[in-house]
Design an enzyme around this catalytic site. Structure first.
Site, PDB file in Angstrom:
ATOM      1  N   ARG A  51      55.057   1.465  73.547  1.00  0.00           N
ATOM      2  CA  ARG A  51      54.562   2.826  73.321  1.00  0.00           C
ATOM      3  C   ARG A  51      54.924   3.709  74.511  1.00  0.00           C
ATOM      4  O   ARG A  51      55.464   3.237  75.503  1.00  0.00           O
ATOM      5  CB  ARG A  51      53.048   2.806  73.101  1.00  0.00           C
ATOM      6  CG  ARG A  51      52.332   1.957  74.153  1.00  0.00           C
ATOM      7  CD  ARG A  51      50.949   2.374  74.419  1.00  0.00           C
ATOM      8  NE  ARG A  51      50.902   3.701  74.979  1.00  0.00           N
ATOM      9  CZ  ARG A  51      51.199   3.991  76.259  1.00  0.00           C
ATOM     10  NH1 ARG A  51      51.596   3.055  77.111  1.00  0.00           N
ATOM     11  NH2 ARG A  51      51.136   5.232  76.690  1.00  0.00           N
ATOM     12  N   GLY A  52      54.577   4.998  74.373  1.00  0.00           N
ATOM     13  CA  GLY A  52      54.930   5.957  75.417  1.00  0.00           C
ATOM     14  C   GLY A  52      56.327   6.489  75.120  1.00  0.00           C
ATOM     15  O   GLY A  52      57.245   5.729  74.793  1.00  0.00           O
ATOM     16  N   ALA A  53      56.471   7.796  75.199  1.00  0.00           N
ATOM     17  CA  ALA A  53      57.703   8.423  74.708  1.00  0.00           C
ATOM     18  C   ALA A  53      58.976   7.851  75.343  1.00  0.00           C
ATOM     19  O   ALA A  53      59.903   7.445  74.620  1.00  0.00           O
ATOM     20  CB  ALA A  53      57.607   9.941  74.892  1.00  0.00           C
ATOM     21  N   GLN A 195      44.275   3.944  75.800  1.00  0.00           N
ATOM     22  CA  GLN A 195      45.405   3.745  76.714  1.00  0.00           C
ATOM     23  C   GLN A 195      45.002   4.020  78.161  1.00  0.00           C
ATOM     24  O   GLN A 195      45.584   3.461  79.088  1.00  0.00           O
ATOM     25  CB  GLN A 195      46.578   4.654  76.323  1.00  0.00           C
ATOM     26  CG  GLN A 195      47.295   4.272  75.046  1.00  0.00           C
ATOM     27  CD  GLN A 195      46.726   4.974  73.838  1.00  0.00           C
ATOM     28  OE1 GLN A 195      45.548   5.337  73.802  1.00  0.00           O
ATOM     29  NE2 GLN A 195      47.560   5.186  72.827  1.00  0.00           N
ATOM     30  N   ASP A 236      54.990  13.987  74.564  1.00  0.00           N
ATOM     31  CA  ASP A 236      55.719  13.241  73.534  1.00  0.00           C
ATOM     32  C   ASP A 236      56.838  14.068  72.923  1.00  0.00           C
ATOM     33  O   ASP A 236      57.830  13.526  72.429  1.00  0.00           O
ATOM     34  CB  ASP A 236      54.760  12.767  72.450  1.00  0.00           C
ATOM     35  CG  ASP A 236      54.014  11.542  72.933  1.00  0.00           C
ATOM     36  OD1 ASP A 236      53.020  11.707  73.663  1.00  0.00           O
ATOM     37  OD2 ASP A 236      54.466  10.426  72.636  1.00  0.00           O
ATOM     38  N   ASN A 246      51.203  16.124  73.142  1.00  0.00           N
ATOM     39  CA  ASN A 246      50.855  14.921  73.902  1.00  0.00           C
ATOM     40  C   ASN A 246      49.600  14.307  73.285  1.00  0.00           C
ATOM     41  O   ASN A 246      49.014  14.857  72.347  1.00  0.00           O
ATOM     42  CB  ASN A 246      50.643  15.256  75.385  1.00  0.00           C
ATOM     43  CG  ASN A 246      50.602  13.992  76.240  1.00  0.00           C
ATOM     44  OD1 ASN A 246      51.506  13.150  76.162  1.00  0.00           O
ATOM     45  ND2 ASN A 246      49.555  13.829  77.028  1.00  0.00           N
TER      46      ASN A 246
HETATM   47  O1  MRU Z   1      50.400   6.866  71.278  1.00  0.00           O
HETATM   48  P1  MRU Z   1      51.055   6.582  72.601  1.00  0.00           P
HETATM   49  O2  MRU Z   1      50.285   5.631  73.448  1.00  0.00           O
HETATM   50  O3  MRU Z   1      52.506   6.196  72.450  1.00  0.00           O
HETATM   51  O4  MRU Z   1      51.007   7.992  73.310  1.00  0.00           O
HETATM   52  C1  MRU Z   1      51.581   8.132  74.566  1.00  0.00           C
HETATM   53  C2  MRU Z   1      51.340   9.459  75.178  1.00  0.00           C
HETATM   54  O5  MRU Z   1      50.761  10.346  74.606  1.00  0.00           O
HETATM   55  C3  MRU Z   1      51.928   9.653  76.505  1.00  0.00           C
HETATM   56  O6  MRU Z   1      51.160  10.553  77.237  1.00  0.00           O
HETATM   57  C4  MRU Z   1      53.323  10.242  76.282  1.00  0.00           C
HETATM   58  O7  MRU Z   1      54.099   9.417  75.468  1.00  0.00           O
HETATM   59  C5  MRU Z   1      54.004  10.442  77.545  1.00  0.00           C
HETATM   60  S1  MRU Z   1      54.424   8.944  78.334  1.00  0.00           S
HETATM   61  C6  MRU Z   1      55.100   9.557  79.729  1.00  0.00           C
END
Ligand code: MRU
Length: 345
Positions: A51-53, A195, A236, A246
């Protein structure tokens, strides 16, 4: 847990599979799983094992290689391979890095698997360099405005676990800590999947960085009580006008920062900027399942029959984003320095 965070490599190409930390098990268990089929990649993305962009970008790029290898093994038609690549691209809709990375791989597929692999590994290798640049630029920006020890609020997880290494918003936190300029990080727990409480707290603990986990509902009060100097979260997808999608809850932080008169920063690589998306109104917001909200830790808390509203992201309008920290500089978005102006061709 202890150990330098630089050791943390949440994704790694083994030559045959993508070895990833299954983030759904943290902080209780640090376990790696090998993704060797397109379906396994899609499943890991959907259930947030990865996960995470930025990490989704790296996984998507290598996912194309995994699909090509599987197609060769199983004798797939071109149409079947295309469908598998589409499924990876569309496994989550909001984080643009996933589609961005797959779309960069797709035209290379005709040149063969090794060309795609080289391009995918380029994305992986660039990630760490980009994150360190974001960390340094963000810390410089903050130290030019906040004197002495800095108190930060952050949301979700933007550390090494959301990347290949280091972190974006959390990379800035780490850089401040390395400079001896960090007093405290308030970590929003980040309901519903936690998270913040599970992943950001785990990373900060490894690093010995002082933090407190707080309920998401505490954020506005923490900010208005004057307990923090700056808010930093990730992104995101960032629209051309500077609107930032986000993790749900980011918008509330930005509104409280405006009221308190403190800066609100979003930190992200340029690959999270989507110039083809004019504004936040055009960003598809992922709606996730009811159970994530109606249960806690697997235990049902809402009455039987209750339905949930579970958008995974919100959009913070550009006017509330004091600074967008990218690897090429900090854009003063709220003052009109939009991605379209600064990054548009
Ligand atoms: O649903 P997730 O855990 O993938 O969401 C992640 C986020 O919202 C992060 O803040 C975003 O991807 C930025 S990671 C640098």
């Amino acid at each position: 847990v202890s150990g330098p965070v630089d050791d943390l490599r949440p994704i790694e190409w083994t030559g045959e599979a993508l070895r990833v930390i299954d983030q759904t098990l943290l902080p209780g268990r640090l376990e790696y799983i090998d993704l060797a089929t397109a379906d396994a990649v899609v499943d890991a993305i959907r259930r947030l094992a990865v996960r995470g962009a930025p990490q989704l970008g790296a996984v998507g790029a290598i996912g194309v290689v995994i699909a090509m290898d599987e197609a060769a093994r199983e004798g797939w038609s071109d149409a079947r391979l295309d469908a598998a690549v589409d499924a990876i691209r569309n496994a989550r809709p909001t984080a643009v890095n996933l589609a961005w990375a797959v779309d960069r791989m797709r035209p290379l597929m005709a040149q063969g698997r090794d060309t795609v692999l080289a391009a995918a590994l380029d994305i992986v290798e660039a990630d760490e360099r980009i994150n360190h640049a974001i960390g340094e630029l963000g810390a410089d920006w903050i130290q030019a405005r906040v004197h002495g020890q800095v108190r930060v609020i952050t949301h979700c997880n933007t550390g090494a676990l959301a990347m290949v290494a280091w972190g974006t918003a959390l990379g800035i936190v780490r850089e401040l800590h390395a400079r001896g300029a960090l007093e405290m990080v308030y970590v929003d727990e980040t309901r519903p999947l936690l998270q913040g409480a599970r992943l950001t707290a785990w990373e900060l603990q490894r690093e010995g960085i002082p933090y407190r986990v707080q309920a998401d509902g505490a954020a506005a009060s923490t900010i208005l009580r004057g307990l923090v100097d700056v808010a930093i979260f990730g992104a995101d997808r960032i629209a051309a006008n500077g609107d930032v999608a986000n993790k749900i809850g980011s918008l509330g932080i930005a509104l409280a920062c405006r009221e308190a008169g403190i800066p609100c920063l979003s930190a992200a690589p340029v690959s999270t900027v989507d110039l083809a998306t004019a504004s936040g109104d055009d960003i598809e917001i992922e709606l996730r399942g009811d159970d994530e909200v109606l249960a806690f830790g697997g235990v049902r808390v809402a009455p039987e029959g209750a339905r949930a509203f579970n958008p995974a992201f919100d959009v913070t309008p550009a006017r509330f984003i004091t600074g967008l920290v990218t690897e090429v500089g900090v854009l003063a978005v709220a003052n009109g320095e939009t991605p379209a102006r600064r990054l548009g061709g």
